[in-house]
Design a protein around this motif. Structure first.
Motif, PDB file in Angstrom:
ATOM      1  N   SER A 319     -14.029 -38.356 -33.678  1.00 29.40           N
ATOM      2  CA  SER A 319     -14.219 -39.345 -34.747  1.00 29.40           C
ATOM      3  C   SER A 319     -13.296 -40.527 -34.516  1.00 29.40           C
ATOM      4  O   SER A 319     -12.246 -40.415 -33.890  1.00 29.40           O
ATOM      5  CB  SER A 319     -13.956 -38.725 -36.118  1.00 29.40           C
ATOM      6  N   SER A 320     -13.741 -41.660 -35.023  1.00 28.39           N
ATOM      7  CA  SER A 320     -12.953 -42.889 -34.961  1.00 28.39           C
ATOM      8  C   SER A 320     -13.398 -43.738 -36.138  1.00 28.39           C
ATOM      9  O   SER A 320     -14.188 -43.296 -36.979  1.00 28.39           O
ATOM     10  CB  SER A 320     -13.198 -43.624 -33.643  1.00 28.39           C
ATOM     11  N   ASN A 321     -12.899 -44.973 -36.207  1.00 26.57           N
ATOM     12  CA  ASN A 321     -13.338 -45.846 -37.298  1.00 26.57           C
ATOM     13  C   ASN A 321     -14.797 -46.266 -37.128  1.00 26.57           C
ATOM     14  O   ASN A 321     -15.360 -46.939 -37.994  1.00 26.57           O
ATOM     15  CB  ASN A 321     -12.429 -47.080 -37.399  1.00 26.57           C
ATOM     16  N   LYS A 322     -15.415 -45.858 -36.016  1.00 27.90           N
ATOM     17  CA  LYS A 322     -16.826 -46.174 -35.772  1.00 27.90           C
ATOM     18  C   LYS A 322     -17.745 -45.009 -36.135  1.00 27.90           C
ATOM     19  O   LYS A 322     -18.962 -45.125 -36.007  1.00 27.90           O
ATOM     20  CB  LYS A 322     -17.035 -46.548 -34.301  1.00 27.90           C
ATOM     21  N   GLY A 323     -17.168 -43.869 -36.579  1.00 28.79           N
ATOM     22  CA  GLY A 323     -17.999 -42.748 -36.997  1.00 28.79           C
ATOM     23  C   GLY A 323     -17.696 -41.472 -36.244  1.00 28.79           C
ATOM     24  O   GLY A 323     -16.544 -41.195 -35.896  1.00 28.79           O
ATOM     25  N   TYR A 324     -18.767 -40.701 -35.958  1.00 26.30           N
ATOM     26  CA  TYR A 324     -18.623 -39.382 -35.342  1.00 26.30           C
ATOM     27  C   TYR A 324     -19.510 -39.278 -34.104  1.00 26.30           C
ATOM     28  O   TYR A 324     -20.504 -39.979 -33.963  1.00 26.30           O
ATOM     29  CB  TYR A 324     -19.042 -38.278 -36.322  1.00 26.30           C
ATOM     30  N   LYS A 325     -19.140 -38.324 -33.222  1.00 27.81           N
ATOM     31  CA  LYS A 325     -19.951 -38.016 -32.052  1.00 27.81           C
ATOM     32  C   LYS A 325     -19.455 -36.710 -31.445  1.00 27.81           C
ATOM     33  O   LYS A 325     -18.349 -36.247 -31.746  1.00 27.81           O
ATOM     34  CB  LYS A 325     -19.883 -39.130 -31.000  1.00 27.81           C
ATOM     35  N   PHE A 336     -10.039 -39.042 -31.458  1.00 29.85           N
ATOM     36  CA  PHE A 336      -9.882 -38.082 -32.558  1.00 29.85           C
ATOM     37  C   PHE A 336      -8.406 -37.858 -32.882  1.00 29.85           C
ATOM     38  O   PHE A 336      -8.004 -37.861 -34.052  1.00 29.85           O
ATOM     39  CB  PHE A 336     -10.558 -36.764 -32.178  1.00 29.85           C
ATOM     40  N   VAL A 337      -7.601 -37.664 -31.839  1.00 30.49           N
ATOM     41  CA  VAL A 337      -6.165 -37.450 -32.050  1.00 30.49           C
ATOM     42  C   VAL A 337      -5.529 -38.670 -32.720  1.00 30.49           C
ATOM     43  O   VAL A 337      -4.742 -38.547 -33.662  1.00 30.49           O
ATOM     44  CB  VAL A 337      -5.459 -37.139 -30.714  1.00 30.49           C
ATOM     45  N   HIS A 338      -5.898 -39.858 -32.243  1.00 27.98           N
ATOM     46  CA  HIS A 338      -5.330 -41.087 -32.807  1.00 27.98           C
ATOM     47  C   HIS A 338      -5.696 -41.246 -34.278  1.00 27.98           C
ATOM     48  O   HIS A 338      -4.828 -41.535 -35.116  1.00 27.98           O
ATOM     49  CB  HIS A 338      -5.825 -42.298 -32.014  1.00 27.98           C
ATOM     50  N   LEU A 339      -6.965 -41.034 -34.603  1.00 28.18           N
ATOM     51  CA  LEU A 339      -7.390 -41.190 -35.990  1.00 28.18           C
ATOM     52  C   LEU A 339      -6.709 -40.165 -36.888  1.00 28.18           C
ATOM     53  O   LEU A 339      -6.281 -40.489 -38.010  1.00 28.18           O
ATOM     54  CB  LEU A 339      -8.921 -41.033 -36.092  1.00 28.18           C
ATOM     55  N   SER A 340      -6.575 -38.945 -36.401  1.00 31.22           N
ATOM     56  CA  SER A 340      -5.914 -37.901 -37.192  1.00 31.22           C
ATOM     57  C   SER A 340      -4.441 -38.208 -37.391  1.00 31.22           C
ATOM     58  O   SER A 340      -3.889 -37.987 -38.474  1.00 31.22           O
ATOM     59  CB  SER A 340      -6.078 -36.540 -36.501  1.00 31.22           C
ATOM     60  N   SER A 341      -3.800 -38.737 -36.347  1.00 35.63           N
ATOM     61  CA  SER A 341      -2.367 -39.033 -36.442  1.00 35.63           C
ATOM     62  C   SER A 341      -2.079 -40.120 -37.475  1.00 35.63           C
ATOM     63  O   SER A 341      -1.002 -40.139 -38.080  1.00 35.63           O
ATOM     64  CB  SER A 341      -1.818 -39.450 -35.071  1.00 35.63           C
ATOM     65  N   LEU A 342      -3.030 -41.007 -37.679  1.00 38.95           N
ATOM     66  CA  LEU A 342      -2.856 -42.069 -38.676  1.00 38.95           C
ATOM     67  C   LEU A 342      -2.746 -41.497 -40.085  1.00 38.95           C
ATOM     68  O   LEU A 342      -2.165 -42.124 -40.984  1.00 38.95           O
ATOM     69  CB  LEU A 342      -4.023 -43.063 -38.611  1.00 38.95           C
ATOM     70  N   THR A 343      -3.304 -40.309 -40.277  1.00 38.44           N
ATOM     71  CA  THR A 343      -3.230 -39.638 -41.578  1.00 38.44           C
ATOM     72  C   THR A 343      -2.098 -38.624 -41.618  1.00 38.44           C
ATOM     73  O   THR A 343      -1.327 -38.568 -42.588  1.00 38.44           O
ATOM     74  CB  THR A 343      -4.564 -38.918 -41.875  1.00 38.44           C
ATOM     75  N   ILE A 344      -1.985 -37.821 -40.551  1.00 43.44           N
ATOM     76  CA  ILE A 344      -1.023 -36.713 -40.539  1.00 43.44           C
ATOM     77  C   ILE A 344       0.414 -37.203 -40.582  1.00 43.44           C
ATOM     78  O   ILE A 344       1.221 -36.729 -41.397  1.00 43.44           O
ATOM     79  CB  ILE A 344      -1.251 -35.831 -39.289  1.00 43.44           C
ATOM     80  N   ILE A 348       3.329 -36.392 -43.451  1.00 46.02           N
ATOM     81  CA  ILE A 348       4.541 -35.609 -43.151  1.00 46.02           C
ATOM     82  C   ILE A 348       5.790 -36.396 -43.540  1.00 46.02           C
ATOM     83  O   ILE A 348       6.752 -35.848 -44.090  1.00 46.02           O
ATOM     84  CB  ILE A 348       4.566 -35.228 -41.657  1.00 46.02           C
ATOM     85  N   GLN A 349       5.783 -37.700 -43.273  1.00 47.40           N
ATOM     86  CA  GLN A 349       6.924 -38.531 -43.659  1.00 47.40           C
ATOM     87  C   GLN A 349       7.117 -38.558 -45.177  1.00 47.40           C
ATOM     88  O   GLN A 349       8.252 -38.524 -45.662  1.00 47.40           O
ATOM     89  CB  GLN A 349       6.720 -39.953 -43.128  1.00 47.40           C
ATOM     90  N   ARG A 350       6.019 -38.601 -45.921  1.00 45.70           N
ATOM     91  CA  ARG A 350       6.125 -38.600 -47.381  1.00 45.70           C
ATOM     92  C   ARG A 350       6.700 -37.278 -47.893  1.00 45.70           C
ATOM     93  O   ARG A 350       7.506 -37.264 -48.820  1.00 45.70           O
ATOM     94  CB  ARG A 350       4.738 -38.854 -47.982  1.00 45.70           C
ATOM     95  N   ILE A 351       6.216 -36.165 -47.291  1.00 46.66           N
ATOM     96  CA  ILE A 351       6.760 -34.861 -47.682  1.00 46.66           C
ATOM     97  C   ILE A 351       8.245 -34.799 -47.372  1.00 46.66           C
ATOM     98  O   ILE A 351       9.056 -34.306 -48.174  1.00 46.66           O
ATOM     99  CB  ILE A 351       6.010 -33.730 -46.950  1.00 46.66           C
TER     100      ILE A 351
END
Length: 390
Positions: A319-325, A336-344, A348-351
Motif C-alpha cells: 500500500s501507498s498513498n496511491k492505494g493497494y496492490k 508498504f514499510v514506508h507508509l506504515s512507518s509514517l503511522t507507527i 510510539i513517540q506519543r506513547i
C-alpha cells in the motif's frame, strides 16, 4: 424482493485442444454482463442506440468489428452505462494433458461446474440469461446444469437460476465484451490495441478469473517486461502463491467478511495481470466490491476488517498513498514499510511522551507500560532511547 441482478452471458473461443490448427482458440472466455433490474430498461435503450450507431441494421457482434479505432469509440460510448463485467479466461494451452479435461466434452462439463460453483459463491442472487436460438454447446450444457440445481420458491422464482428473463441487446453486449477481452488473451484474436480497450472498461470489471490458477500464468508476462532485481521474481511468486492458496482455502466460506476478502483478492489478481506496477485507489476498489453488494463497505471497515485481516493471515498486500496492490518487486514492499512507518513511529513517540509525563508526575511509581502485554512497546521505546543517546 431486492433489486434483482441479471447476468447476461456469452462466450468467446472454442472447446478444441488441437492447437496445430491455427483456427483453434488458445483461450476460452466467458463473460457475464451484470445489470440491476431497476436499470435494465434504460440500459437496453442506451445500448441499442450504440448498436444502431456502429452496426446499423446488424447485430452488435465483436467479430463484425475489425477496426480498433471504432471499437475504442464504441467502448467509450458504453463506459458510463450502468453495467458491470464478471469474466472467466481459460488458457487451454496450460491445461495438462493428463488432467483428463483436454477433450471437448469433459472440458465443457468441467467448466460448467467451475463457473457454477464460483458464481453461486460470489452472488447471493443472480437471474441468468442466455441466448435461446443458435446457442453453443457450452451454453446448452450450462443451462441444463444450473436448471437441475436451481431451487424455485413459492412464486416459482429461483434466486440463482433461469427465470425466463430476456434481452437480446444485452446478450449482444456480452458478446461484444467477450470478444474485446479475447483481444488481450487469445492469440488468434490478439490486438496491440488491447491496453487501450482495457483502460476504457477497467472500472466496469468486477473480476477476470484466470484459470488454471498458477502464479506462472501471471509471472510470464511480468518477467518479460521487468528485469529489475534478482529478488523480484521471488517476491512475485510468494505474493501470488499466498493469494491463490488463500482463495482456495476460503472459496467456500459463508462468512460475509471472508467473501469480501476473496473478492478483493480476485480484483487485485486481475489488476496484477493487467497493470502489475500500478496501485489501485481505495475508492476504485470499494466501487468494485460494492457493485455486487446490498450492504456497502466504507473506507474504515475496508481497512480494519478486510485488508488488515488478510495481512494478519500472512498475505502480502502493498500500500501507498496511491492505494493497494499485490507486491511484485522490492520497491512495492518498501512502499508498504514506508507508509506504515509514517503511522507507527509517531504513535510510539506519543506513547513514550505520555509514559514519561506520568513517570515524572508520580516520581517513577506508575509506568503505564508495566503490564506484560506492553513489554514489546517498552523494549522498542527503550531501544529508541539508546539509539538517540548513541
Amino acid at each position: 424482493m431486492n433489486d434483482i441482478q441479471f447476468a447476461f452471458i456469452d462466450e468467446s473461443g472454442d472447446y478444441s485442444f488441437d492447437f496445430e490448427n491455427n483456427d483453434v482458440s488458445t483461450h476460452f472466455i466467458l463473460v457475464a454482463v451484470l445489470a440491476k433490474e431497476s436499470n435494465k430498461e434504460w440500459l437496453e435503450q442506451e445500448v441499442e442506440k450504440v448498436r444502431q450507431k456502429f452496426f446499423h441494421t446488424e447485430e452488435m457482434q465483436s467479430d463484425k468489428m475489425n477496426n480498433p479505432h471504432l471499437r475504442i469509440q464504441l467502448l467509450n460510448d458504453l463506459k458510463d452505462l450502468p453495467f458491470n463485467i464478471y469474466a472467466y479466461v481459460v488458457d487451454k494451452r496450460k491445461i495438462r494433458e493428463d488432467s483428463g479435461i483436454t477433450f471437448e466434452k469433459t472440458f465443457i462439463k468441467f467448466m460448467n461446474r467451475l463457473v457454477y460453483d464460483d458464481l453461486n459463491r460470489t452472488f447471493d442472487q443472480l437471474d441468468l440469461v442466455l441466448k435461446e436460438l443458435g446457442t453453443k454447446e457450452f451454453m446448452t450444457e450450462f443451462k441444463t446444469y444450473i436448471s437441475e440445481r436451481s431451487v424455485p420458491d413459492l412464486f416459482n422464482y429461483s434466486t440463482f437460476g433461469f427465470n425466463q428473463s430476456k434481452s437480446e441487446i444485452l446478450l449482444q453486449l456480452a458478446n461484444f465484451i467477450a470478444g474485446t477481452i479475447a483481444k488481450g488473451y487469445d492469440q488468434t484474436q490478439y490486438s496491440e490495441y488491447y491496453p487501450l480497450f482495457n483502460k476504457i472498461i477497467k472500472k466496469k470489471i468486477i473480476a477476470i478469473n484466470l484459470w488454471p490458477q498458477n502464479y506462472k500464468n501471471y509471472l510470464d508476462d511480468y518477467i518479460s517486461r521487468n528485469q529489475d532485481s534478482p529478488f523480484d521474481e521471488v517476491i512475485f511468486k510468494q505474493s501470488v502463491n499466498l493469494t491463490l492458496q488463500y482463495l482456495e482455502k476460503n472459496k467456500k466460506s459463508e462468512d460475509a467478511d471472508e467473501r469480501i476478502r476473496v473478492d478483493l483478492l480476485k480484483f487485485l489478481l486481475f489488476n496484477l495481470r493487467e497493470n502489475p506496477n500500478e496501485y489501485v485507489f481505495t475508492q476504485e476498489i470499494l466501487d468494485n466490491l460494492n457493485a455486487i453488494r446490498v450492504n456497502k463497505i466504507n473506507h474504515h471497515y475496508f481497512r480494519s476488517n478486510i485488508v488488515s485481516k488478510l495481512r494478519d493471515s500472512g498475505l502480502l498486500i502493498a500500500s501507498s498513498n496511491k492505494g493497494y496492490k499485490l507486491p511484485v518487486c522490492l520497491s512495492d514492499l518498501y512502499d508498504f514499510v514506508h507508509l506504515s512507518s509514517l503511522t507507527i513511529h509517531p504513535m510510539i513517540q506519543r506513547i513514550s511522551k505520555c509514559r514519561n509525563q506520568i513517570l515524572l508526575a508520580t516520581n517513577n511509581e506508575i509506568d503505564i507500560l508495566e503490564h506484560n502485554e506492553y513489554e514489546y512497546l517498552k523494549r522498542i521505546i527503550e531501544m529508541e532511547k539508546i539509539t538517540v543517546h548513541d
